[in-house]
Design a protein around this motif. Sequence first.
Motif, PDB file in Angstrom:
ATOM      1  N   CYS A  63      41.964   1.336 -29.817  1.00  0.00           N
ATOM      2  CA  CYS A  63      41.702  -0.084 -30.079  1.00  0.00           C
ATOM      3  C   CYS A  63      42.897  -0.942 -29.660  1.00  0.00           C
ATOM      4  O   CYS A  63      42.732  -1.976 -29.006  1.00  0.00           O
ATOM      5  CB  CYS A  63      41.382  -0.283 -31.555  1.00  0.00           C
ATOM      6  N   GLY A 129      30.388  -1.836 -32.053  1.00  0.00           N
ATOM      7  CA  GLY A 129      30.816  -0.442 -32.211  1.00  0.00           C
ATOM      8  C   GLY A 129      32.301  -0.267 -31.972  1.00  0.00           C
ATOM      9  O   GLY A 129      32.970   0.514 -32.643  1.00  0.00           O
ATOM     10  N   GLN A 130      32.847  -1.039 -31.018  1.00  0.00           N
ATOM     11  CA  GLN A 130      34.291  -0.983 -30.766  1.00  0.00           C
ATOM     12  C   GLN A 130      35.055  -1.571 -31.947  1.00  0.00           C
ATOM     13  O   GLN A 130      36.093  -1.048 -32.339  1.00  0.00           O
ATOM     14  CB  GLN A 130      34.644  -1.728 -29.481  1.00  0.00           C
ATOM     15  N   HIS A 133      35.615   0.858 -34.527  1.00  0.00           N
ATOM     16  CA  HIS A 133      36.439   1.986 -34.079  1.00  0.00           C
ATOM     17  C   HIS A 133      35.616   3.260 -33.928  1.00  0.00           C
ATOM     18  O   HIS A 133      36.102   4.355 -34.193  1.00  0.00           O
ATOM     19  CB  HIS A 133      37.619   2.235 -35.032  1.00  0.00           C
ATOM     20  N   PRO A 137      30.963   3.866 -29.142  1.00  0.00           N
ATOM     21  CA  PRO A 137      30.565   2.541 -29.619  1.00  0.00           C
ATOM     22  C   PRO A 137      29.111   2.166 -29.351  1.00  0.00           C
ATOM     23  O   PRO A 137      28.450   1.603 -30.212  1.00  0.00           O
ATOM     24  CB  PRO A 137      31.510   1.592 -28.881  1.00  0.00           C
ATOM     25  N   GLY A 141      26.693   1.658 -32.414  1.00  0.00           N
ATOM     26  CA  GLY A 141      26.198   0.303 -32.584  1.00  0.00           C
ATOM     27  C   GLY A 141      24.687   0.237 -32.618  1.00  0.00           C
ATOM     28  O   GLY A 141      24.094  -0.380 -33.503  1.00  0.00           O
TER      29      GLY A 141
END
Length: 170
Positions: A63, A129-130, A133, A137, A141
Amino acid sequence: MRINSAYKKIIEETMERYGIHDHRLEMGGKHAHLLFSHDGRSHKVTIPGSPSDSQRGLKNFACDLRRRIVGMSVAASGQANDEEILPDAELLSKVRQRLYANPPMQATERDFQAHKLLSGHFRSAVDIGQDAHADHPATWGVERLERLVCLGLAEGDGQGRYRKMGGTRQ
Protein backbone atom coordinates in the motif's frame (compact mmCIF):
# COMPACT_ATOMS: atom_id res chain seq x y z
CA MET A 1 20.85 -9.51 4.73
CA ARG A 2 18.32 -11.32 2.50
CA ILE A 3 15.17 -9.73 1.13
CA ASN A 4 11.99 -11.72 1.62
CA SER A 5 10.77 -13.09 -1.73
CA ALA A 6 7.24 -11.84 -0.97
CA TYR A 7 8.57 -8.27 -0.85
CA LYS A 8 10.41 -8.84 -4.13
CA LYS A 9 7.18 -10.05 -5.73
CA ILE A 10 5.29 -6.96 -4.52
CA ILE A 11 8.03 -4.72 -5.90
CA GLU A 12 8.05 -6.43 -9.30
CA GLU A 13 4.25 -6.38 -9.63
CA THR A 14 4.00 -2.73 -8.56
CA MET A 15 6.83 -1.56 -10.78
CA GLU A 16 5.31 -3.43 -13.74
CA ARG A 17 1.84 -1.99 -13.04
CA TYR A 18 3.11 1.58 -13.09
CA GLY A 19 5.57 1.06 -15.94
CA ILE A 20 8.70 1.72 -13.88
CA HIS A 21 11.50 -0.34 -15.40
CA ASP A 22 14.49 1.50 -13.93
CA HIS A 23 14.61 0.05 -10.40
CA ARG A 24 17.02 -1.95 -8.25
CA LEU A 25 17.45 -3.27 -4.72
CA GLU A 26 20.36 -2.14 -2.59
CA MET A 27 21.43 -3.25 0.87
CA GLY A 28 21.56 -0.53 3.49
CA GLY A 29 22.73 -0.57 7.10
CA LYS A 30 19.74 -2.30 8.73
CA HIS A 31 17.25 -2.46 5.85
CA ALA A 32 17.31 -2.98 2.12
CA HIS A 33 16.26 -0.12 -0.13
CA LEU A 34 14.37 0.05 -3.39
CA LEU A 35 15.89 2.63 -5.70
CA PHE A 36 14.05 3.74 -8.82
CA SER A 37 13.57 6.62 -11.21
CA HIS A 38 10.18 8.10 -12.02
CA ASP A 39 9.44 11.23 -14.02
CA GLY A 40 13.14 12.02 -14.22
CA ARG A 41 13.70 11.93 -10.46
CA SER A 42 15.42 9.33 -8.27
CA HIS A 43 13.55 7.79 -5.33
CA LYS A 44 14.48 5.57 -2.42
CA VAL A 45 12.05 3.38 -0.42
CA THR A 46 13.09 1.41 2.66
CA ILE A 47 12.04 -2.25 2.65
CA PRO A 48 10.98 -3.65 6.04
CA GLY A 49 12.89 -6.69 7.21
CA SER A 50 12.51 -7.32 10.92
CA PRO A 51 10.37 -10.24 12.19
CA SER A 52 7.76 -7.83 13.57
CA ASP A 53 7.10 -6.74 9.99
CA SER A 54 5.80 -10.16 8.93
CA GLN A 55 2.13 -9.89 10.00
CA ARG A 56 0.90 -6.74 8.29
CA GLY A 57 4.22 -5.76 6.80
CA LEU A 58 3.59 -7.11 3.30
CA LYS A 59 0.21 -5.43 2.95
CA ASN A 60 1.44 -2.18 4.48
CA PHE A 61 4.50 -2.13 2.22
CA ALA A 62 2.42 -2.79 -0.91
CA CYS A 63 0.00 0.00 0.00
CA ASP A 64 2.78 2.44 0.91
CA LEU A 65 4.63 1.74 -2.33
CA ARG A 66 1.49 2.24 -4.45
CA ARG A 67 0.62 5.46 -2.62
CA ARG A 68 4.16 6.73 -3.00
CA ILE A 69 4.15 6.13 -6.74
CA VAL A 70 0.64 7.48 -7.28
CA GLY A 71 1.48 10.47 -5.08
CA MET A 72 4.52 11.19 -7.20
CA SER A 73 2.43 10.98 -10.36
CA VAL A 74 -0.11 13.40 -8.92
CA ALA A 75 2.57 15.82 -7.77
CA ALA A 76 4.33 15.64 -11.13
CA SER A 77 1.22 16.16 -13.21
CA GLY A 78 -0.50 18.59 -10.89
CA GLN A 79 -3.77 16.69 -11.12
CA ALA A 80 -5.42 13.62 -9.63
CA ASN A 81 -4.72 10.17 -11.04
CA ASP A 82 -7.71 9.40 -13.28
CA GLU A 83 -6.72 5.77 -13.87
CA GLU A 84 -9.62 3.61 -12.77
CA ILE A 85 -9.27 -0.15 -12.82
CA LEU A 86 -12.51 -2.08 -13.02
CA PRO A 87 -12.85 -5.78 -12.18
CA ASP A 88 -13.11 -8.36 -14.94
CA ALA A 89 -16.67 -8.76 -16.31
CA GLU A 90 -16.42 -12.55 -16.05
CA LEU A 91 -15.56 -12.30 -12.34
CA LEU A 92 -18.57 -10.02 -11.79
CA SER A 93 -20.87 -12.43 -13.59
CA LYS A 94 -19.67 -15.52 -11.70
CA VAL A 95 -19.94 -13.87 -8.29
CA ARG A 96 -23.41 -12.49 -9.05
CA GLN A 97 -24.70 -15.85 -10.27
CA ARG A 98 -23.41 -17.61 -7.17
CA LEU A 99 -24.73 -15.01 -4.73
CA TYR A 100 -28.14 -14.65 -6.34
CA ALA A 101 -28.55 -18.44 -6.41
CA ASN A 102 -27.72 -18.58 -2.70
CA PRO A 103 -28.14 -15.05 -1.26
CA PRO A 104 -26.71 -14.11 2.13
CA MET A 105 -29.34 -13.90 4.86
CA GLN A 106 -27.61 -11.45 7.20
CA ALA A 107 -24.56 -9.23 7.28
CA THR A 108 -21.36 -10.46 8.91
CA GLU A 109 -18.64 -8.45 10.61
CA ARG A 110 -16.65 -8.59 7.36
CA ASP A 111 -19.63 -7.15 5.51
CA PHE A 112 -19.79 -4.23 7.93
CA GLN A 113 -16.04 -3.65 7.53
CA ALA A 114 -16.45 -3.53 3.75
CA HIS A 115 -19.44 -1.20 4.12
CA LYS A 116 -17.27 1.29 6.02
CA LEU A 117 -15.04 1.60 2.94
CA LEU A 118 -17.94 2.78 0.77
CA SER A 119 -18.95 6.39 0.18
CA GLY A 120 -21.92 8.05 -1.46
CA HIS A 121 -20.16 8.03 -4.85
CA PHE A 122 -19.49 5.06 -7.10
CA ARG A 123 -15.95 3.70 -6.79
CA SER A 124 -14.26 0.73 -8.42
CA ALA A 125 -14.31 -2.55 -6.49
CA VAL A 126 -10.57 -2.80 -7.20
CA ASP A 127 -9.89 0.58 -5.53
CA ILE A 128 -12.00 -0.43 -2.54
CA GLY A 129 -10.17 -3.77 -2.33
CA GLN A 130 -6.86 -1.92 -2.35
CA ASP A 131 -8.09 0.33 0.47
CA ALA A 132 -8.88 -2.86 2.41
CA HIS A 133 -5.30 -4.08 1.81
CA ALA A 134 -6.67 -7.25 0.19
CA ASP A 135 -4.24 -9.70 -1.37
CA HIS A 136 -6.46 -9.84 -4.48
CA PRO A 137 -8.29 -6.49 -4.52
CA ALA A 138 -10.59 -7.21 -7.47
CA THR A 139 -11.77 -10.57 -6.16
CA TRP A 140 -12.12 -9.29 -2.59
CA GLY A 141 -13.96 -6.18 -3.72
CA VAL A 142 -16.44 -7.96 -5.96
CA GLU A 143 -17.14 -10.74 -3.44
CA ARG A 144 -17.67 -8.38 -0.49
CA LEU A 145 -19.47 -5.64 -2.34
CA GLU A 146 -21.85 -7.93 -4.23
CA ARG A 147 -22.78 -9.41 -0.84
CA LEU A 148 -23.63 -5.89 0.31
CA VAL A 149 -25.78 -5.38 -2.80
CA CYS A 150 -27.66 -8.63 -2.05
CA LEU A 151 -28.17 -7.47 1.55
CA GLY A 152 -29.48 -4.08 0.39
CA LEU A 153 -26.61 -2.16 2.00
CA ALA A 154 -24.96 -1.00 -1.23
CA GLU A 155 -25.68 -0.54 -4.88
CA GLY A 156 -23.58 -1.36 -7.91
CA ASP A 157 -23.52 0.14 -11.38
CA GLY A 158 -23.19 -3.23 -13.12
CA GLN A 159 -19.61 -2.57 -14.22
CA GLY A 160 -17.78 -3.05 -10.93
CA ARG A 161 -18.38 0.26 -9.14
CA TYR A 162 -20.17 0.43 -5.81
CA ARG A 163 -21.47 2.97 -3.30
CA LYS A 164 -23.48 3.07 -0.09
CA MET A 165 -27.20 2.71 -0.60
CA GLY A 166 -28.85 6.05 -1.21
CA GLY A 167 -25.63 7.76 -2.32
CA THR A 168 -25.53 10.90 -4.43
CA ARG A 169 -26.23 10.55 -8.15
CA GLN A 170 -23.39 11.03 -10.62
